[in-house]
Motif scaffolding. Structure first.
Motif, PDB file in Angstrom:
ATOM      1  N   GLY A 106       0.922  -1.136  -0.270  1.00 47.85           N
ATOM      2  CA  GLY A 106      -0.047   0.019   0.161  1.00 47.85           C
ATOM      3  C   GLY A 106       0.739   1.397   0.062  1.00 47.85           C
ATOM      4  N   SER A 107       1.971   1.101  -0.263  1.00 48.95           N
ATOM      5  CA  SER A 107       3.018   2.480  -0.323  1.00 48.95           C
ATOM      6  C   SER A 107       2.585   3.014  -1.480  1.00 48.95           C
ATOM      7  CB  SER A 107       4.360   2.022  -0.277  1.00 48.95           C
ATOM      8  OG  SER A 107       4.646   1.210  -1.349  1.00 48.95           O
ATOM      9  N   CYS A 108       2.141   2.890  -2.491  1.00 44.69           N
ATOM     10  CA  CYS A 108       1.613   3.537  -3.642  1.00 44.69           C
ATOM     11  C   CYS A 108       0.588   2.537  -4.325  1.00 44.69           C
ATOM     12  CB  CYS A 108       2.665   3.742  -4.686  1.00 44.69           C
ATOM     13  SG  CYS A 108       3.451   2.134  -5.617  1.00 44.69           S
ATOM     14  N   VAL A 109      -0.274   3.411  -5.134  1.00 50.52           N
ATOM     15  CA  VAL A 109      -1.418   2.705  -5.940  1.00 50.52           C
ATOM     16  C   VAL A 109      -1.350   3.135  -7.449  1.00 50.52           C
ATOM     17  CG1 VAL A 109      -2.801   4.705  -5.465  1.00 50.52           C
ATOM     18  CG2 VAL A 109      -3.750   2.471  -6.031  1.00 50.52           C
ATOM     19  N   GLU A 110      -1.466   2.075  -8.190  1.00 49.08           N
ATOM     20  CA  GLU A 110      -1.653   2.598  -9.837  1.00 49.08           C
ATOM     21  C   GLU A 110      -2.697   3.450 -10.237  1.00 49.08           C
ATOM     22  OE1 GLU A 110       0.831   1.747 -11.813  1.00 49.08           O
ATOM     23  OE2 GLU A 110       1.932   0.302 -10.675  1.00 49.08           O
ATOM     24  N   GLY A 111      -2.496   4.281 -11.201  1.00 47.95           N
ATOM     25  CA  GLY A 111      -3.703   5.082 -11.442  1.00 47.95           C
ATOM     26  C   GLY A 111      -4.751   4.379 -11.944  1.00 47.95           C
ATOM     27  N   ASP A 112      -4.656   3.202 -12.761  1.00 43.42           N
ATOM     28  CA  ASP A 112      -5.772   2.589 -13.217  1.00 43.42           C
ATOM     29  C   ASP A 112      -6.077   1.511 -12.445  1.00 43.42           C
ATOM     30  OD1 ASP A 112      -3.371   1.096 -13.613  1.00 43.42           O
ATOM     31  OD2 ASP A 112      -3.606   0.743 -15.852  1.00 43.42           O
ATOM     32  N   SER A 113      -5.812   1.396 -11.278  1.00 38.91           N
ATOM     33  CA  SER A 113      -6.125   0.153 -10.286  1.00 38.91           C
ATOM     34  C   SER A 113      -7.589   0.475 -10.194  1.00 38.91           C
ATOM     35  CB  SER A 113      -5.289   0.377  -8.989  1.00 38.91           C
ATOM     36  OG  SER A 113      -5.771  -0.697  -7.960  1.00 38.91           O
ATOM     37  N   PRO A 114      -8.312  -0.895  -9.948  1.00 41.71           N
ATOM     38  CA  PRO A 114      -9.712  -0.743  -9.647  1.00 41.71           C
ATOM     39  C   PRO A 114      -9.963  -0.646  -8.395  1.00 41.71           C
ATOM     40  CG  PRO A 114      -8.861  -3.206 -10.086  1.00 41.71           C
ATOM     41  CD  PRO A 114      -7.754  -2.047 -10.675  1.00 41.71           C
ATOM     42  N   TYR A 115      -8.839  -0.742  -7.429  1.00 45.76           N
ATOM     43  CA  TYR A 115      -9.188  -0.546  -6.056  1.00 45.76           C
ATOM     44  C   TYR A 115      -8.657   0.930  -5.344  1.00 45.76           C
ATOM     45  CZ  TYR A 115      -8.880  -5.708  -6.343  1.00 45.76           C
ATOM     46  OH  TYR A 115      -9.093  -7.031  -6.837  1.00 45.76           O
ATOM     47  N   LEU A 116      -8.572   1.794  -6.542  1.00 49.97           N
ATOM     48  CA  LEU A 116      -8.209   3.148  -6.182  1.00 49.97           C
ATOM     49  C   LEU A 116      -9.110   3.785  -5.096  1.00 49.97           C
ATOM     50  CD1 LEU A 116      -6.194   5.395  -6.949  1.00 49.97           C
ATOM     51  CD2 LEU A 116      -7.467   5.985  -8.835  1.00 49.97           C
ATOM     52  N   ALA A 117     -10.185   3.557  -5.460  1.00 53.01           N
ATOM     53  CA  ALA A 117     -11.222   4.336  -4.501  1.00 53.01           C
ATOM     54  C   ALA A 117     -11.177   3.948  -3.086  1.00 53.01           C
ATOM     55  CB  ALA A 117     -12.602   4.242  -5.126  1.00 53.01           C
ATOM     56  N   SER A 118     -11.126   2.430  -2.861  1.00 58.76           N
ATOM     57  CA  SER A 118     -10.964   2.170  -1.703  1.00 58.76           C
ATOM     58  C   SER A 118      -9.503   2.344  -0.883  1.00 58.76           C
ATOM     59  CB  SER A 118     -11.087   0.363  -1.504  1.00 58.76           C
ATOM     60  OG  SER A 118     -10.272   0.005  -2.458  1.00 58.76           O
ATOM     61  N   ALA A 119      -8.678   2.205  -1.528  1.00 53.17           N
ATOM     62  CA  ALA A 119      -7.230   2.785  -1.051  1.00 53.17           C
ATOM     63  C   ALA A 119      -7.235   4.114  -0.787  1.00 53.17           C
ATOM     64  CB  ALA A 119      -6.358   2.581  -2.219  1.00 53.17           C
ATOM     65  N   ILE A 120      -7.782   4.997  -1.257  1.00 53.61           N
ATOM     66  CA  ILE A 120      -7.968   6.305  -0.986  1.00 53.61           C
ATOM     67  C   ILE A 120      -8.587   6.678   0.223  1.00 53.61           C
ATOM     68  CG2 ILE A 120      -8.742   8.865  -1.587  1.00 53.61           C
ATOM     69  CD1 ILE A 120      -8.276   7.989  -4.674  1.00 53.61           C
ATOM     70  N   ASN A 121      -9.616   5.968   0.360  1.00 55.10           N
ATOM     71  CA  ASN A 121     -10.526   6.085   1.712  1.00 55.10           C
ATOM     72  C   ASN A 121     -10.227   5.102   2.712  1.00 55.10           C
ATOM     73  OD1 ASN A 121     -12.220   7.931   0.653  1.00 55.10           O
ATOM     74  ND2 ASN A 121     -13.134   6.730  -0.689  1.00 55.10           N
ATOM     75  N   GLY A 122      -8.842   4.222   2.565  1.00 55.06           N
ATOM     76  CA  GLY A 122      -8.615   3.325   3.593  1.00 55.06           C
ATOM     77  C   GLY A 122      -7.972   3.664   4.615  1.00 55.06           C
ATOM     78  N   PRO A 123      -7.163   3.006   5.559  1.00 55.86           N
ATOM     79  CA  PRO A 123      -6.266   3.533   6.670  1.00 55.86           C
ATOM     80  C   PRO A 123      -5.565   4.740   6.211  1.00 55.86           C
ATOM     81  CG  PRO A 123      -6.314   1.249   6.435  1.00 55.86           C
ATOM     82  CD  PRO A 123      -6.805   1.784   5.147  1.00 55.86           C
ATOM     83  N   GLY A 124      -5.440   5.692   7.224  1.00 55.15           N
ATOM     84  CA  GLY A 124      -4.456   6.782   6.919  1.00 55.15           C
ATOM     85  C   GLY A 124      -5.052   8.035   6.083  1.00 55.15           C
ATOM     86  N   LYS A 125      -6.377   7.954   5.860  1.00 47.85           N
ATOM     87  CA  LYS A 125      -7.360   9.057   5.443  1.00 47.85           C
ATOM     88  C   LYS A 125      -7.137  10.479   6.139  1.00 47.85           C
ATOM     89  CE  LYS A 125     -11.692  10.401   3.508  1.00 47.85           C
ATOM     90  NZ  LYS A 125     -13.087   9.959   3.237  1.00 47.85           N
ATOM     91  N   SER A 126      -7.594   9.858   7.610  1.00 51.78           N
ATOM     92  CA  SER A 126      -7.911  10.875   8.386  1.00 51.78           C
ATOM     93  C   SER A 126      -6.687  11.584   8.990  1.00 51.78           C
ATOM     94  CB  SER A 126      -8.458  10.704   9.510  1.00 51.78           C
ATOM     95  OG  SER A 126      -8.026   9.148  10.170  1.00 51.78           O
ATOM     96  N   SER A 127      -5.424  10.765   8.815  1.00 50.52           N
ATOM     97  CA  SER A 127      -4.183  11.359   9.208  1.00 50.52           C
ATOM     98  C   SER A 127      -3.404  12.327   8.296  1.00 50.52           C
ATOM     99  CB  SER A 127      -3.181  10.095   9.635  1.00 50.52           C
ATOM    100  OG  SER A 127      -2.985   9.484   8.611  1.00 50.52           O
ATOM    101  N   TYR A 128      -3.959  12.244   7.155  1.00 45.50           N
ATOM    102  CA  TYR A 128      -3.214  12.996   5.864  1.00 45.50           C
ATOM    103  C   TYR A 128      -1.873  12.207   5.430  1.00 45.50           C
ATOM    104  CZ  TYR A 128      -6.661  16.711   6.614  1.00 45.50           C
ATOM    105  OH  TYR A 128      -7.909  17.534   6.782  1.00 45.50           O
ATOM    106  N   ALA A 129      -1.907  11.151   5.567  1.00 46.92           N
ATOM    107  CA  ALA A 129      -0.828  10.573   5.209  1.00 46.92           C
ATOM    108  C   ALA A 129      -0.787  10.224   3.672  1.00 46.92           C
ATOM    109  CB  ALA A 129      -0.655   8.971   5.829  1.00 46.92           C
ATOM    110  N   PRO A 130       0.254  10.533   3.055  1.00 48.04           N
ATOM    111  CA  PRO A 130       0.250  10.614   1.391  1.00 48.04           C
ATOM    112  C   PRO A 130       0.199   9.467   0.862  1.00 48.04           C
ATOM    113  CG  PRO A 130       2.526  11.084   2.361  1.00 48.04           C
ATOM    114  CD  PRO A 130       1.565  10.992   3.686  1.00 48.04           C
TER     115      PRO A 130
END
Length: 459
Positions: free
Chosen positions: A266-290
């Motif tokens: 989870g250190s990075c995510v591909e731009g065309d990944s089908p899991y992009l939306a879930s990764a953005i809203n996953g752990p670290g969202k509230s902590s502003y972790a990049p």
């Protein structure tokens, strides 16, 4: 003879011991002063955040003060989620109430029976209130969610204030004790604050300018920024290209980190990944972790400098800022670029511009930022996560050249952080025999004689 050898070896050992002690002392001295050295910014040598604490009135057991933070940095600002200010009380003070800010914890106030203080902690931590706070809880320059803009970019919003009522404190200038161990997070580490120094009381002028009042007592605290303390890795990088060379020099590999989804999933995510939306809203969202897009450089921000066109008396550059962070919109972003031809900048498109002169007479540094309501918001990674502009420079024939990478910037800062440049030997260099100097009429002539030479060689 043996005695002489023993004396010689003893002297050598002592000399070596002294040198070793000096070396160890030098290492500790450098380590102890590393933070102060790193905090100095040559492009903004006087930049700092000054905290002014003004006692406005005495109360039966303490005082009421207005605390103001002035951002005197030319291009470094405090963005969301905002500033956090802390200190340690010198005695057993408490905070009865606050206007325009609040402490994050109340602490143990069990010994108070009737009126319960706002905070009883020995080391309170204060944060700004959010926009939309009721008017009876506001004062001037408060309630912006902790955001403080830079002095050059938005001087009207380069300060933050709150009011604090302090109890169990002194009630005169001689009995009040200055707080100590000030800390400022913006929002994370990076700022180092000095000790509070009592100075002349601050003076205030009324709106009509006909009367001046002053604080009962004032002290100042100065905080300076160090990118070395703020983060372990860089936050931005620079890529280069030009019209006279097909080479596109990308950011150095692993500039801000390396792709390693095996040990760090989870250190990075591909731009065309089908899991992009879930990764953005996953752990670290509230902590502003990049959460960055997977790239070879792994930087949240890339600045691209493209030498676009060459005219007889002018030359043109295109700058593109790309956001690879899926969790961050950069509001009030800015760019600082150092290049010797900024003293002849003729026109800039779709960016604001101000010349910075850290070296007095030498005008080679420019601050650029977006136009309000047009491109002052750099969106998160994706199709809209970029901002572009073009710069038109007039040539100074005594210094202008495309040779040896002269057309590329010397330094680039994004939001006050120094961006990593490619190594100079990787710059797009001017070809040895460039077709730029050949006129359109000369090319057919050269081609004709080349073909003719080949034909004659077979005769």
């Amino acid at each position: 003879m043996k005695m002489d050898q023993s004396l010689s070896s003893s002297t050598t050992w002592r000399s070596t011991g002294k040198l070793g002690s000096l070396a160890i002392f030098a290492v500790f001295f450098l380590l102890a002063n590393l933070n102060s050295v790193e905090a100095y910014d040559s492009l903004d040598p006087n930049g700092n955040i000054t905290i002014k604490w003004d006692i406005m009135q005495w109360t039966p057991d303490g005082y009421v003060a207005v605390v103001t933070m002035f951002n005197f940095q030319q291009y470094r600002h405090i963005q969301t989620p905002g500033w956090t200010l802390g200190w340690t009380w010198a005695k057993k003070e408490v905070i009865w109430s606050m206007v325009g800010a609040q402490t994050t914890e109340q602490g143990d106030c069990s010994k108070y029976k009737a009126n319960i203080p706002h905070c009883c902690k020995k080391d309170p931590t204060v944060v700004d209130l959010l926009p939309g706070t009721p008017y009876n809880m506001q004062i001037a320059n408060c309630c912006k969610g902790g955001v403080i803009n830079s002095w050059v970019q938005d001087p009207a919003n380069a300060a933050a204030s709150f009011q604090v009522s302090v109890g169990a404190a002194g009630t005169t200038n001689k009995t009040v004790r200055v707080p100590k161990n000030f800390t400022l997070k913006a929002p994370g580490p990076g700022y180092t604050c000095g000790i509070a120094k009592v100075g002349k009381p601050t003076k205030f002028t009324t709106a009509d300018g006909r009367r001046t009042t002053q604080a009962l007592m004032s002290w100042n605290v100065t905080c300076t920024y160090s990118q070395f303390l703020a983060q372990k890795t860089p936050t931005c990088c620079v890529s280069l290209s030009s019209f006279y060379n097909d080479t596109i020099v990308n950011c150095p590999t692993c500039t801000c980190g390396c792709q390693n989804n095996i040990t760090q999933p989870g250190s990075c995510v591909e731009g065309d990944s089908p899991y992009l939306a879930s990764a953005i809203n996953g752990p670290g969202k509230s902590s502003y972790a990049p959460l960055v897009q997977c790239t070879s450089h792994m930087c949240p921000i890339r600045v691209h400098w493209h030498v676009k066109l060459n005219y007889k008396e002018y030359w043109r550059v295109k700058i593109t800022i790309t956001n690879f962070n899926y969790r961050m919109n950069y509001t009030q972003w800015n760019l600082v670029v150092q290049h010797p031809n900024f003293d002849n900048l003729t026109q800039i498109f779709s960016f604001n511009y101000k010349s910075l002169t850290p070296y007095q007479a030498i005008n080679d540094t420019a601050m650029l930022w977006g136009v309000k309501y047009y491109n002052d918001l750099l969106m998160e990674a994706g199709p809209y996560g970029n901002a572009q502009s073009e710069l038109l420079f007039q040539k100074d024939q005594s210094t202008f050249t495309f040779d040896k990478g002269w057309a590329f910037p010397r330094r680039v800062y994004f939001n006050g952080d120094n961006c990593v440049m490619p190594p100079p030997d990787a710059y797009p260099w001017l070809p040895n025999s460039t077709p730029l100097s050949m006129t359109p009429l000369l090319l057919p002539t050269i081609l004709f004689w080349a073909v003719l030479g080949c034909l004659l060689s077979y005769v």
